[in-house]
Design a protein around this motif. Structure first.
Motif, PDB file in Angstrom:
ATOM      1  N   GLN A  81       2.664 -23.153   4.746  1.00 49.60           N
ATOM      2  CA  GLN A  81       2.061 -22.332   5.183  1.00 49.60           C
ATOM      3  C   GLN A  81       2.579 -22.276   6.825  1.00 49.60           C
ATOM      4  O   GLN A  81       2.417 -22.968   7.907  1.00 49.60           O
ATOM      5  N   TYR A  82       3.061 -21.291   7.263  1.00 51.35           N
ATOM      6  CA  TYR A  82       3.411 -20.924   8.750  1.00 51.35           C
ATOM      7  C   TYR A  82       2.031 -20.068   9.534  1.00 51.35           C
ATOM      8  O   TYR A  82       1.449 -19.005   9.054  1.00 51.35           O
ATOM      9  N   PHE A  83       1.101 -20.331  10.665  1.00 50.46           N
ATOM     10  CA  PHE A  83      -0.098 -19.486  10.982  1.00 50.46           C
ATOM     11  C   PHE A  83       0.227 -19.370  12.602  1.00 50.46           C
ATOM     12  O   PHE A  83       0.594 -19.740  13.312  1.00 50.46           O
ATOM     13  N   SER A  84      -0.326 -18.062  13.237  1.00 46.11           N
ATOM     14  CA  SER A  84      -0.474 -17.717  13.927  1.00 46.11           C
ATOM     15  C   SER A  84      -1.160 -18.957  14.477  1.00 46.11           C
ATOM     16  O   SER A  84      -2.811 -18.281  14.670  1.00 46.11           O
ATOM     17  N   ARG A  85      -0.974 -18.869  16.067  1.00 49.62           N
ATOM     18  CA  ARG A  85      -1.961 -19.522  16.619  1.00 49.62           C
ATOM     19  C   ARG A  85      -3.291 -18.808  16.864  1.00 49.62           C
ATOM     20  O   ARG A  85      -4.379 -19.787  17.258  1.00 49.62           O
ATOM     21  N   GLN A  86      -3.590 -17.205  16.879  1.00 52.09           N
ATOM     22  CA  GLN A  86      -4.726 -17.147  17.764  1.00 52.09           C
ATOM     23  C   GLN A  86      -5.847 -17.579  16.379  1.00 52.09           C
ATOM     24  O   GLN A  86      -6.801 -16.962  15.933  1.00 52.09           O
ATOM     25  N   ALA A  87      -5.142 -17.770  14.766  1.00 54.73           N
ATOM     26  CA  ALA A  87      -5.808 -18.019  13.438  1.00 54.73           C
ATOM     27  C   ALA A  87      -6.535 -19.271  14.198  1.00 54.73           C
ATOM     28  O   ALA A  87      -7.673 -19.706  13.114  1.00 54.73           O
ATOM     29  N   PHE A  88      -6.514 -20.148  15.298  1.00 51.49           N
ATOM     30  CA  PHE A  88      -7.224 -21.396  15.933  1.00 51.49           C
ATOM     31  C   PHE A  88      -8.002 -21.410  16.617  1.00 51.49           C
ATOM     32  O   PHE A  88      -8.527 -22.523  17.377  1.00 51.49           O
ATOM     33  N   ILE A 117       4.114 -27.718  15.958  1.00 51.82           N
ATOM     34  CA  ILE A 117       3.076 -26.220  16.567  1.00 51.82           C
ATOM     35  C   ILE A 117       4.288 -25.988  17.477  1.00 51.82           C
ATOM     36  O   ILE A 117       4.905 -27.176  18.393  1.00 51.82           O
ATOM     37  N   SER A 118       5.142 -24.370  17.545  1.00 52.48           N
ATOM     38  CA  SER A 118       6.039 -23.942  17.710  1.00 52.48           C
ATOM     39  C   SER A 118       5.692 -23.017  18.690  1.00 52.48           C
ATOM     40  O   SER A 118       5.284 -21.937  18.087  1.00 52.48           O
ATOM     41  N   GLY A 119       5.696 -22.820  19.717  1.00 49.27           N
ATOM     42  CA  GLY A 119       4.812 -21.753  20.850  1.00 49.27           C
ATOM     43  C   GLY A 119       3.736 -21.004  20.036  1.00 49.27           C
ATOM     44  O   GLY A 119       2.297 -21.498  19.834  1.00 49.27           O
ATOM     45  N   ASP A 120       4.239 -20.174  19.269  1.00 52.49           N
ATOM     46  CA  ASP A 120       2.516 -18.987  18.834  1.00 52.49           C
ATOM     47  C   ASP A 120       2.374 -19.535  17.744  1.00 52.49           C
ATOM     48  O   ASP A 120       1.571 -19.555  16.505  1.00 52.49           O
ATOM     49  N   SER A 121       3.236 -20.067  16.450  1.00 47.72           N
ATOM     50  CA  SER A 121       3.439 -20.673  15.944  1.00 47.72           C
ATOM     51  C   SER A 121       2.821 -21.915  14.822  1.00 47.72           C
ATOM     52  O   SER A 121       3.327 -23.261  15.785  1.00 47.72           O
ATOM     53  N   VAL A 122       1.617 -22.362  14.036  1.00 45.23           N
ATOM     54  CA  VAL A 122       1.242 -23.640  13.480  1.00 45.23           C
ATOM     55  C   VAL A 122       1.628 -24.104  12.177  1.00 45.23           C
ATOM     56  O   VAL A 122       1.479 -22.719  10.785  1.00 45.23           O
ATOM     57  N   THR A 123       2.504 -25.257  11.494  1.00 48.42           N
ATOM     58  CA  THR A 123       3.528 -25.389  10.228  1.00 48.42           C
ATOM     59  C   THR A 123       2.246 -25.831   9.853  1.00 48.42           C
ATOM     60  O   THR A 123       1.571 -26.864  10.334  1.00 48.42           O
TER      61      THR A 123
END
Length: 157
Positions: A81-88, A117-123
């Motif tokens: 799944q892919y999450f926004s960095r803001q979710a963390f 972790i790539s830019g604003d995306s967290v895998t």
């Protein structure tokens, strides 16, 4: 009295060493001398893993290999799944390789491994950490159907 053997609904205490196909040790209860409790018949173990344990007795040592799909399953791309960095923000800055608990829709918690972790995306990968791996198991049976502490309380209460 006949010796206890592992059956389709046994709870067993085991020492185990799980080795990957490259020879590296993925898990070892012997390293910290903390045996594992496994329960057969509750769908937590694969059918082929359970089949390897049936008929073993206390003191038995058994070494065998299972292909990924028969051990912890193949890696399922739908569980990445892919999450926004803001979710963390509340949990803190994620780091690659960290195992974190995530709340599922039903309220249960699922462990996930931060893979990238790539830019604003967290895998995050929700597959079992050993999914997709062929595993060699070395298992020693320590106890079969041990009396657990909560069972003792039930007997006296």
């Amino acid at each position: 009295m006949s010796e206890l053997t592992v059956t389709a609904d046994s709870r067993i205490v085991v020492q185990l060493v799980l080795t990957l196909s490259d020879g590296s040790v993925a898990e070892s209860t012997k390293a910290n001398n903390k045996p594992a409790l496994l329960t057969l018949g509750d769908q937590s173990l694969s059918p082929k893993l359970e089949a390897q344990l049936l008929g073993l007795t206390v003191g038995s040592q058994h070494k065998f290999s299972l292909a990924a799909e028969d051990a912890f399953g193949a890696s399922n791309p739908d569980l990445v799944q892919y999450f926004s960095r803001q979710a963390f923000l509340e949990a803190g800055e994620p780091e690659v390789g960290t195992i974190m608990l995530f709340s599922a829709i039903d309220g249960s918690e699922m462990p996930g491994i931060v893979r990238e972790i790539s830019g604003d995306s967290v895998t995050v990968d929700f597959n079992h950490p050993l999914a997709g791996q062929d595993i060699t198991f070395e298992i020693e049976i320590i106890d079969i159907n041990p009396v657990l502490e909560e069972q003792n309380e039930n007997l006296t209460g």
